[in-house]
Design a protein around this motif. Structure first.
Motif, mmCIF file in Angstrom:
data_model
loop_
_atom_site.group_PDB
_atom_site.id
_atom_site.type_symbol
_atom_site.label_atom_id
_atom_site.label_comp_id
_atom_site.label_asym_id
_atom_site.label_seq_id
_atom_site.Cartn_x
_atom_site.Cartn_y
_atom_site.Cartn_z
ATOM 1 N N VAL A 85 -44.000 -52.115 -14.963
ATOM 2 C CA VAL A 85 -43.162 -53.276 -14.668
ATOM 3 C C VAL A 85 -43.996 -54.299 -13.914
ATOM 4 N N TYR A 86 -44.005 -55.531 -14.424
ATOM 5 C CA TYR A 86 -44.707 -56.654 -13.804
ATOM 6 C C TYR A 86 -43.640 -57.668 -13.409
ATOM 7 N N PHE A 87 -43.731 -58.204 -12.230
ATOM 8 C CA PHE A 87 -42.720 -59.192 -11.878
ATOM 9 C C PHE A 87 -43.292 -60.295 -11.009
ATOM 10 N N ASP A 88 -42.684 -61.451 -11.164
ATOM 11 C CA ASP A 88 -43.026 -62.637 -10.386
ATOM 12 C C ASP A 88 -41.696 -63.209 -9.917
ATOM 13 N N LEU A 89 -41.361 -62.959 -8.664
ATOM 14 C CA LEU A 89 -40.080 -63.388 -8.120
ATOM 15 C C LEU A 89 -40.298 -64.423 -7.033
ATOM 16 N N PRO A 90 -39.428 -65.425 -6.970
ATOM 17 C CA PRO A 90 -39.569 -66.443 -5.922
ATOM 18 C C PRO A 90 -39.261 -65.855 -4.541
ATOM 19 N N THR A 91 -39.948 -66.367 -3.529
ATOM 20 C CA THR A 91 -39.733 -65.902 -2.147
ATOM 21 C C THR A 91 -39.691 -67.074 -1.170
ATOM 22 N N ALA A 92 -39.275 -68.239 -1.637
ATOM 23 C CA ALA A 92 -39.286 -69.433 -0.796
ATOM 24 C C ALA A 92 -38.154 -69.440 0.232
ATOM 25 N N THR A 93 -36.993 -68.907 -0.131
ATOM 26 C CA THR A 93 -35.858 -68.928 0.788
ATOM 27 C C THR A 93 -35.583 -67.515 1.310
ATOM 28 N N GLN A 147 -32.782 -65.860 1.070
ATOM 29 C CA GLN A 147 -32.071 -65.117 0.033
ATOM 30 C C GLN A 147 -33.027 -64.624 -1.051
ATOM 31 N N GLU A 148 -33.992 -65.450 -1.439
ATOM 32 C CA GLU A 148 -34.968 -65.030 -2.453
ATOM 33 C C GLU A 148 -35.825 -63.873 -1.944
ATOM 34 N N ARG A 149 -36.207 -63.906 -0.671
ATOM 35 C CA ARG A 149 -36.969 -62.792 -0.092
ATOM 36 C C ARG A 149 -36.139 -61.518 -0.071
ATOM 37 N N LYS A 150 -34.843 -61.643 0.210
ATOM 38 C CA LYS A 150 -33.953 -60.479 0.188
ATOM 39 C C LYS A 150 -33.837 -59.936 -1.233
ATOM 40 N N ASN A 151 -33.704 -60.820 -2.219
ATOM 41 C CA ASN A 151 -33.642 -60.392 -3.614
ATOM 42 C C ASN A 151 -34.918 -59.655 -4.016
ATOM 43 N N ASP A 173 -34.889 -56.215 -2.285
ATOM 44 C CA ASP A 173 -33.915 -55.331 -2.926
ATOM 45 C C ASP A 173 -34.431 -54.825 -4.275
ATOM 46 N N PHE A 174 -35.066 -55.706 -5.051
ATOM 47 C CA PHE A 174 -35.612 -55.320 -6.352
ATOM 48 C C PHE A 174 -36.715 -54.282 -6.172
ATOM 49 N N ARG A 175 -37.614 -54.535 -5.247
ATOM 50 C CA ARG A 175 -38.714 -53.611 -4.977
ATOM 51 C C ARG A 175 -38.188 -52.248 -4.515
ATOM 52 N N LYS A 176 -37.205 -52.243 -3.619
ATOM 53 C CA LYS A 176 -36.615 -50.985 -3.142
ATOM 54 C C LYS A 176 -35.941 -50.227 -4.278
ATOM 55 N N ALA A 177 -35.274 -50.950 -5.179
ATOM 56 C CA ALA A 177 -34.617 -50.305 -6.319
ATOM 57 C C ALA A 177 -35.645 -49.621 -7.216
ATOM 58 N N LEU A 178 -36.796 -50.263 -7.410
ATOM 59 C CA LEU A 178 -37.853 -49.645 -8.210
ATOM 60 C C LEU A 178 -38.348 -48.355 -7.552
ATOM 61 N N LEU A 179 -38.605 -48.414 -6.255
ATOM 62 C CA LEU A 179 -39.100 -47.236 -5.544
ATOM 63 C C LEU A 179 -38.082 -46.103 -5.566
ATOM 64 N N GLU A 180 -36.809 -46.434 -5.384
ATOM 65 C CA GLU A 180 -35.758 -45.413 -5.409
ATOM 66 C C GLU A 180 -35.594 -44.800 -6.800
ATOM 67 N N ASP A 181 -35.984 -45.533 -7.837
ATOM 68 C CA ASP A 181 -35.883 -45.035 -9.204
ATOM 69 C C ASP A 181 -37.143 -44.287 -9.639
ATOM 70 N N PRO A 217 -31.400 -62.869 -9.599
ATOM 71 C CA PRO A 217 -30.978 -64.030 -10.393
ATOM 72 C C PRO A 217 -32.114 -64.941 -10.843
ATOM 73 N N ALA A 218 -33.247 -64.953 -10.139
ATOM 74 C CA ALA A 218 -34.354 -65.847 -10.508
ATOM 75 C C ALA A 218 -35.648 -65.045 -10.590
ATOM 76 N N GLY A 219 -36.604 -65.579 -11.343
ATOM 77 C CA GLY A 219 -37.898 -64.931 -11.472
ATOM 78 C C GLY A 219 -38.097 -64.354 -12.861
ATOM 79 N N ALA A 220 -39.252 -63.738 -13.058
ATOM 80 C CA ALA A 220 -39.588 -63.146 -14.347
ATOM 81 C C ALA A 220 -39.994 -61.693 -14.143
ATOM 82 N N VAL A 221 -39.437 -60.818 -14.987
ATOM 83 C CA VAL A 221 -39.746 -59.389 -14.937
ATOM 84 C C VAL A 221 -40.094 -58.949 -16.351
#
Length: 112
Positions: A13-21, A23-27, A30-38, A71-75
């Motif tokens: 899995v390759y991803f490029d997610l925004p982290t400017a705000t 909420q974006e950093r939280k997203n 959360d995405f990274r934690k979900a990957l690790l938990e899976d 909601p935003a970014g590319a995976v």
């Protein structure tokens, strides 16, 4: 396809997610934690991989990955056979220690 190395492999899995705000950093977190938990392991920043014993498991984890999407970014995700994974070139800088967890499929306990 009788060779086990062609049936087993890695979902990368390759991803490029925004982290400017905030909420974006939280997203992102959360995405990274979900990957690790899976069961994914971090190959390098924004690149994670998970061993899969069959292509059916790849499809299962790809569907699960879609449920983690922010909601935003590319995976992107890609299946790599065990043979392709073993032929990967890995280069380390003089101060970097090799990560032995990334060199082969993890040992699995098979219960029937």
């Amino acid at each position: 396809m009788d060779n086990l190395n062609y049936k087993m492999g890695w979902l990368v899995v390759y991803f490029d997610l925004p982290t400017a705000t905030k909420q974006e950093r939280k997203n992102y977190t959360d995405f990274r934690k979900a990957l690790l938990e899976d069961g994914y392991i971090m190959v390098q920043y924004s690149v994670y991989a998970r061993a899969c014993v069959s292509y059916d498991r790849v499809l299962t984890h790809a569907r699960r990955l879609k449920s983690f999407l922010p909601p935003a970014g590319a995976v992107r995700c890609m299946f790599v056979t065990n043979i392709q994974w073993e032929k990967m070139f890995v280069f380390y800088g003089p101060e970097q220690e090799p990560n032995p967890n990334l060199e082969s499929l993890p040992e699995q306990l098979l219960l029937w």
